[in-house]
Design an enzyme around this catalytic site. Structure first.
Site, PDB file in Angstrom:
ATOM      1  N   ASN A   1      94.930 -52.730  82.947  1.00 15.57           N
ATOM      2  CA  ASN A   1      93.959 -51.880  82.258  1.00 15.57           C
ATOM      3  C   ASN A   1      93.817 -52.383  80.824  1.00 15.57           C
ATOM      4  O   ASN A   1      94.707 -52.174  80.004  1.00 15.57           O
ATOM      5  CB  ASN A   1      94.457 -50.425  82.284  1.00 15.57           C
ATOM      6  CG  ASN A   1      93.526 -49.497  81.525  1.00 15.57           C
ATOM      7  OD1 ASN A   1      92.439 -49.883  81.101  1.00 15.57           O
ATOM      8  ND2 ASN A   1      93.958 -48.257  81.367  1.00 15.57           N
TER       9      ASN A   1
ATOM     10  N   LYS B   1      91.840 -51.410  78.646  1.00 14.29           N
ATOM     11  CA  LYS B   1      91.448 -50.317  77.737  1.00 14.29           C
ATOM     12  C   LYS B   1      90.280 -50.768  76.856  1.00 14.29           C
ATOM     13  O   LYS B   1      89.440 -51.547  77.297  1.00 14.29           O
ATOM     14  CB  LYS B   1      92.658 -49.811  76.956  1.00 14.29           C
ATOM     15  CG  LYS B   1      93.808 -49.412  77.895  1.00 14.29           C
ATOM     16  CD  LYS B   1      94.912 -48.635  77.255  1.00 14.29           C
ATOM     17  CE  LYS B   1      95.965 -48.302  78.309  1.00 14.29           C
ATOM     18  NZ  LYS B   1      97.052 -47.477  77.801  1.00 14.29           N
TER      19      LYS B   1
ATOM     20  N   HIS C   1      92.671 -41.316  83.701  1.00 14.55           N
ATOM     21  CA  HIS C   1      93.691 -41.856  82.799  1.00 14.55           C
ATOM     22  C   HIS C   1      94.058 -40.805  81.747  1.00 14.55           C
ATOM     23  O   HIS C   1      93.203 -40.056  81.275  1.00 14.55           O
ATOM     24  CB  HIS C   1      93.183 -43.138  82.113  1.00 14.55           C
ATOM     25  CG  HIS C   1      94.283 -43.868  81.426  1.00 14.55           C
ATOM     26  ND1 HIS C   1      94.755 -43.490  80.192  1.00 14.55           N
ATOM     27  CD2 HIS C   1      95.047 -44.925  81.812  1.00 14.55           C
ATOM     28  CE1 HIS C   1      95.754 -44.294  79.855  1.00 14.55           C
ATOM     29  NE2 HIS C   1      95.950 -45.171  80.816  1.00 14.55           N
TER      30      HIS C   1
ATOM     31  N   GLU D   1      94.612 -40.960  78.716  1.00 18.71           N
ATOM     32  CA  GLU D   1      93.881 -41.016  77.434  1.00 18.71           C
ATOM     33  C   GLU D   1      92.581 -40.230  77.537  1.00 18.71           C
ATOM     34  O   GLU D   1      92.162 -39.554  76.591  1.00 18.71           O
ATOM     35  CB  GLU D   1      93.651 -42.486  77.045  1.00 18.71           C
ATOM     36  CG  GLU D   1      94.949 -43.121  76.548  1.00 18.71           C
ATOM     37  CD  GLU D   1      95.095 -44.606  76.829  1.00 18.71           C
ATOM     38  OE1 GLU D   1      94.100 -45.264  77.163  1.00 18.71           O
ATOM     39  OE2 GLU D   1      96.237 -45.098  76.715  1.00 18.71           O
TER      40      GLU D   1
ATOM     41  N   GLU E   1     101.768 -42.304  85.619  1.00 19.94           N
ATOM     42  CA  GLU E   1     101.915 -42.838  84.266  1.00 19.94           C
ATOM     43  C   GLU E   1     102.405 -41.733  83.337  1.00 19.94           C
ATOM     44  O   GLU E   1     101.593 -40.936  82.829  1.00 19.94           O
ATOM     45  CB  GLU E   1     100.570 -43.351  83.757  1.00 19.94           C
ATOM     46  CG  GLU E   1      99.976 -44.443  84.614  1.00 19.94           C
ATOM     47  CD  GLU E   1      98.975 -45.271  83.828  1.00 19.94           C
ATOM     48  OE1 GLU E   1      99.212 -46.475  83.691  1.00 19.94           O
ATOM     49  OE2 GLU E   1      97.979 -44.718  83.325  1.00 19.94           O
TER      50      GLU E   1
ATOM     51  N   GLY F   1     102.114 -47.068  76.070  1.00 23.19           N
ATOM     52  CA  GLY F   1     101.892 -47.695  74.774  1.00 23.19           C
ATOM     53  C   GLY F   1     102.997 -47.441  73.760  1.00 23.19           C
ATOM     54  O   GLY F   1     102.843 -47.719  72.579  1.00 23.19           O
TER      55      GLY F   1
ATOM     56  N   SER G   1     104.349 -48.882  79.560  1.00 27.36           N
ATOM     57  CA  SER G   1     105.198 -49.883  78.904  1.00 27.36           C
ATOM     58  C   SER G   1     105.838 -50.877  79.879  1.00 27.36           C
ATOM     59  O   SER G   1     106.944 -51.374  79.640  1.00 27.36           O
ATOM     60  CB  SER G   1     106.266 -49.210  78.034  1.00 27.36           C
ATOM     61  OG  SER G   1     105.651 -48.510  76.963  1.00 27.36           O
TER      62      SER G   1
HETATM   63  O1  G3H Z   1      96.793 -47.789  82.175  1.00 31.06           O
HETATM   64  C1  G3H Z   1      97.811 -48.260  81.675  1.00 31.06           C
HETATM   65  C2  G3H Z   1      98.764 -47.431  80.986  1.00 31.06           C
HETATM   66  O2  G3H Z   1      98.149 -46.581  80.085  1.00 31.06           O
HETATM   67  C3  G3H Z   1      99.953 -48.166  80.454  1.00 31.06           C
HETATM   68  O3  G3H Z   1      99.712 -48.713  79.191  1.00 31.06           O
HETATM   69  O4  G3H Z   1     101.315 -50.579  79.535  1.00 31.06           O
HETATM   70  O5  G3H Z   1     100.246 -50.200  77.313  1.00 31.06           O
HETATM   71  O6  G3H Z   1     101.990 -48.632  78.186  1.00 31.06           O
HETATM   72  P1  G3H Z   1     100.880 -49.587  78.506  1.00 31.06           P
END
Ligand code: G3H
Length: 249
Positions: free
Chosen positions: A10, A12, A96, A98, A166, A172, A212
């Site tokens: 992802n 983002k 997601h 977010e 997640e 993150g 993460s």
């Molecule tokens: O969609 C992915 C997740 O939000 C994980 O993000 O690997 O940066 O923690 P991250």
């Protein structure tokens, strides 16, 4: 029933045309296990979907990061499931954390979106997960069960659904769930599916972990029996994404 390992990237809200081309080149040159062993899907921002699709190797696929809840029309700024289908985009990420947190997407709204996207022929990576406060108050399973129920209430065919667990506190933050923490929730989610949706669906639905994940911690997480892959954020923008794909074996 065998569940093929799934690795999603992802991206983002990141990237320029040049950066996107560089990531795709890295992926295209990577030696990874075959498509029989691992399914790889990368999710660039909407504006780069067509570019990535045109450049990306044919054994990897693309996903959008969202789509509108119903048929398109007078919804300024939205992208419809029909448009994704028209562009030949096979996958979409829905729910997601977010978007749930920043754009107030409710469980019911996410359930409606998942059902509509599936009805149009898209495959869905449906995201669920608890906040730190919810985990510390002992309500992790109640939260993820409610999120999953809102999807299950609207969906009958789970063939094209991948469930992404997640934990919000791990996204993150660099604070990855331990393999035991991930396995515990994945096991309970599969049990929930078994009891509330059906044994076959519980056995065949892939439950992937996100939060993460990186090249150093992926192997041990991948070794957990109910962890069927990953949804990777930050590390999917880096060459170590290839190591994460390789953790499938
Ligand atoms: O969609 C992915 C997740 O939000 C994980 O993000 O690997 O940066 O923690 P991250």
């Amino acid at each position: 029933m065998a569940r093929k390992f799934f690795v999603g990237g992802n991206w983002k809200c990141n990237g320029t045309t040049e950066e996107v081309r560089k990531i795709v080149t890295t992926l295209n040159e990577a030696e990874v296990p075959s498509h029989d062993v691992v399914e790889v899907v990368v999710s660039p921002p909407f504006v780069f979907l067509a570019l990535v699709k045109s450049l990306l190797r044919s054994d990897f696929h693309v996903a959008a990061q969202n789509c509108w809840v119903r048929k398109g029309g007078a919804f300024t700024g939205e992208i419809s499931a029909e448009m994704l289908v028209n562009l030949g985009i096979p996958w979409v990420i829905i729910g997601h954390s977010e978007r749930r947190a920043l754009l107030n997407e409710s469980n019911e709204f996410v359930g409606d979106k998942v059902a509509y996207a599936l009805s149009q022929g898209l495959k869905v990576i449906a995201c669920i997960g608890e906040t730190l406060e919810q985990r510390e108050s002992g309500s992790t399973m109640a939260v993820v069960a409610a999120q999953t129920k809102a999807i299950a209430d609207k969906v009958t065919n789970w063939d094209n659904v991948v469930l992404a667990y997640e934990p919000v506190w791990a996204i993150g933050t660099g604070k990855v769930a331990t393999p035991a923490q991930a396995q515990e929730v994945h096991f309970e989610l599969r049990k929930w599916l078994n009891e509330n949706v059906g044994a076959d669906i519980a056995a065949s639905t892939r439950i992937i972990y996100g939060g993460s994940v990186n090249g150093a911690n992926c192997q041990e997480l991948a070794g957990q029996p109910d962890v069927d892959g990953f949804l990777v954020g930050g590390a999917s923008l880096k060459p170590e994404f290839v190591d994460i794909i390789k953790s499938a074996t």
